[in-house]
Design a protein around this motif. Sequence first.
Motif, short mmCIF file in Angstrom:
data_model
loop_
_atom_site.label_atom_id
_atom_site.label_comp_id
_atom_site.label_asym_id
_atom_site.label_seq_id
_atom_site.Cartn_x
_atom_site.Cartn_y
_atom_site.Cartn_z
N GLU A 1 -55.98 7.41 -14.73
CA GLU A 1 -57.16 6.88 -14.06
C GLU A 1 -57.21 5.36 -14.17
N GLN A 2 -56.89 4.84 -15.36
CA GLN A 2 -56.87 3.39 -15.56
C GLN A 2 -55.80 2.76 -14.67
N ASP A 3 -54.60 3.35 -14.63
CA ASP A 3 -53.52 2.81 -13.80
C ASP A 3 -53.91 2.81 -12.32
N THR A 4 -54.58 3.86 -11.87
CA THR A 4 -55.03 3.93 -10.48
C THR A 4 -56.06 2.85 -10.21
N GLU A 5 -56.97 2.66 -11.15
CA GLU A 5 -58.01 1.63 -11.01
C GLU A 5 -57.39 0.24 -10.94
N ILE A 6 -56.41 -0.03 -11.79
CA ILE A 6 -55.75 -1.34 -11.80
C ILE A 6 -54.96 -1.53 -10.50
N ARG A 7 -54.27 -0.50 -10.04
CA ARG A 7 -53.52 -0.58 -8.78
C ARG A 7 -54.47 -0.86 -7.61
N GLU A 8 -55.60 -0.19 -7.56
CA GLU A 8 -56.58 -0.41 -6.49
C GLU A 8 -57.13 -1.83 -6.55
N ARG A 9 -57.33 -2.34 -7.74
CA ARG A 9 -57.81 -3.72 -7.89
C ARG A 9 -56.76 -4.70 -7.36
N MET A 10 -55.46 -4.40 -7.62
CA MET A 10 -54.40 -5.26 -7.12
C MET A 10 -54.48 -5.36 -5.59
N TRP A 11 -54.62 -4.21 -4.92
CA TRP A 11 -54.72 -4.21 -3.45
C TRP A 11 -55.93 -5.00 -2.98
N LYS A 12 -57.05 -4.84 -3.66
CA LYS A 12 -58.27 -5.54 -3.29
C LYS A 12 -58.08 -7.06 -3.42
N GLU A 13 -57.49 -7.48 -4.53
CA GLU A 13 -57.27 -8.90 -4.77
C GLU A 13 -56.26 -9.47 -3.78
N MET A 14 -55.22 -8.72 -3.45
CA MET A 14 -54.23 -9.18 -2.47
C MET A 14 -54.89 -9.35 -1.10
N GLY A 15 -55.89 -8.52 -0.80
CA GLY A 15 -56.61 -8.65 0.45
C GLY A 15 -57.36 -9.98 0.55
N LYS A 16 -57.80 -10.50 -0.59
CA LYS A 16 -58.53 -11.76 -0.63
C LYS A 16 -57.58 -12.97 -0.56
N SER A 17 -56.40 -12.81 -1.13
CA SER A 17 -55.43 -13.90 -1.19
C SER A 17 -54.03 -13.28 -1.09
N PRO A 18 -53.50 -13.11 0.13
CA PRO A 18 -52.28 -12.33 0.32
C PRO A 18 -50.96 -13.10 0.16
N PHE A 19 -50.93 -14.05 -0.74
CA PHE A 19 -49.75 -14.88 -0.90
C PHE A 19 -48.92 -14.40 -2.09
N VAL A 20 -47.62 -14.20 -1.86
CA VAL A 20 -46.72 -13.74 -2.90
C VAL A 20 -45.47 -14.62 -2.92
N MET A 21 -44.77 -14.56 -4.02
CA MET A 21 -43.42 -15.13 -4.11
C MET A 21 -42.49 -13.94 -3.99
N ILE A 22 -41.49 -14.02 -3.11
CA ILE A 22 -40.61 -12.88 -2.90
C ILE A 22 -39.16 -13.32 -2.86
N GLY A 23 -38.31 -12.48 -3.44
CA GLY A 23 -36.87 -12.74 -3.44
C GLY A 23 -36.11 -11.43 -3.47
N LEU A 24 -34.86 -11.52 -3.08
CA LEU A 24 -34.00 -10.34 -3.08
C LEU A 24 -33.39 -10.15 -4.46
N VAL A 25 -33.38 -8.92 -4.94
CA VAL A 25 -32.80 -8.59 -6.24
C VAL A 25 -31.29 -8.84 -6.16
N GLY A 26 -30.74 -9.52 -7.16
CA GLY A 26 -29.31 -9.79 -7.21
C GLY A 26 -28.90 -11.04 -6.47
N SER A 27 -29.83 -11.65 -5.76
CA SER A 27 -29.53 -12.89 -5.04
C SER A 27 -29.66 -14.04 -6.02
N HIS A 28 -28.88 -15.06 -5.81
CA HIS A 28 -29.00 -16.24 -6.66
C HIS A 28 -29.87 -17.30 -6.01
N GLU A 29 -30.56 -16.90 -4.92
CA GLU A 29 -31.48 -17.82 -4.26
C GLU A 29 -32.87 -17.64 -4.87
N HIS A 30 -33.61 -18.72 -4.88
CA HIS A 30 -34.97 -18.68 -5.43
C HIS A 30 -35.88 -17.82 -4.57
#
Length: 160
Positions: free
Chosen positions: A6-35
């Motif tokens: 239940e706690q994990d579900t609550e935290i996951r739902e909060r993550m989605w809610k917060e991402m909705g307010k500020s949808p900016f992420v840093m993203i990279g490919l696994v195994g790539s040497h690029e930033h």
Amino acid sequence: MQAKQEQDTEIRERMWKEMGKSPFVMIGLVGSHEHSEPMTAQLDPDANGEFWFYTNRTNRIAKGGEAMAQYVAKGHDLFACIHGTLTEETRPEIIDKYWSKQTEAWFEGGRNDPDLMMLRFELKDAEIWEGDQSLTGMFKMLTGQTIKPSEAGRHAEVSL
């Protein structure tokens, strides 16, 4: 076990809610040497296991594959490291659904720019931290005392 789920579900739902307010992420490919690079996620509240990015075909993440996205909430009280797979999104209804004037500003040819592509990030799992400290934890931090994990916030490892 039930309380932890239940706690994990609550935290996951909060993550989605917060991402909705500020949808900016840093993203990279696994195994790539690029930033990793900053991207704006296109979120659908009903799509609990995926989000999208507009990009161009020469972008370092355009080839897709296994990827990691890092997220920090606006208030710096929620952090997530999200693991998943980037795949080219080809459904026109999805590409059109999230199109906006802000997105168009990034593409010289607008919606019909030949270099435009959309990537779908299909989530596999995530590790999420909430930094909401208790009053006792805040006092201990200010006075240099040892903070117990229970006084520092919550943590979840979730499969999506």
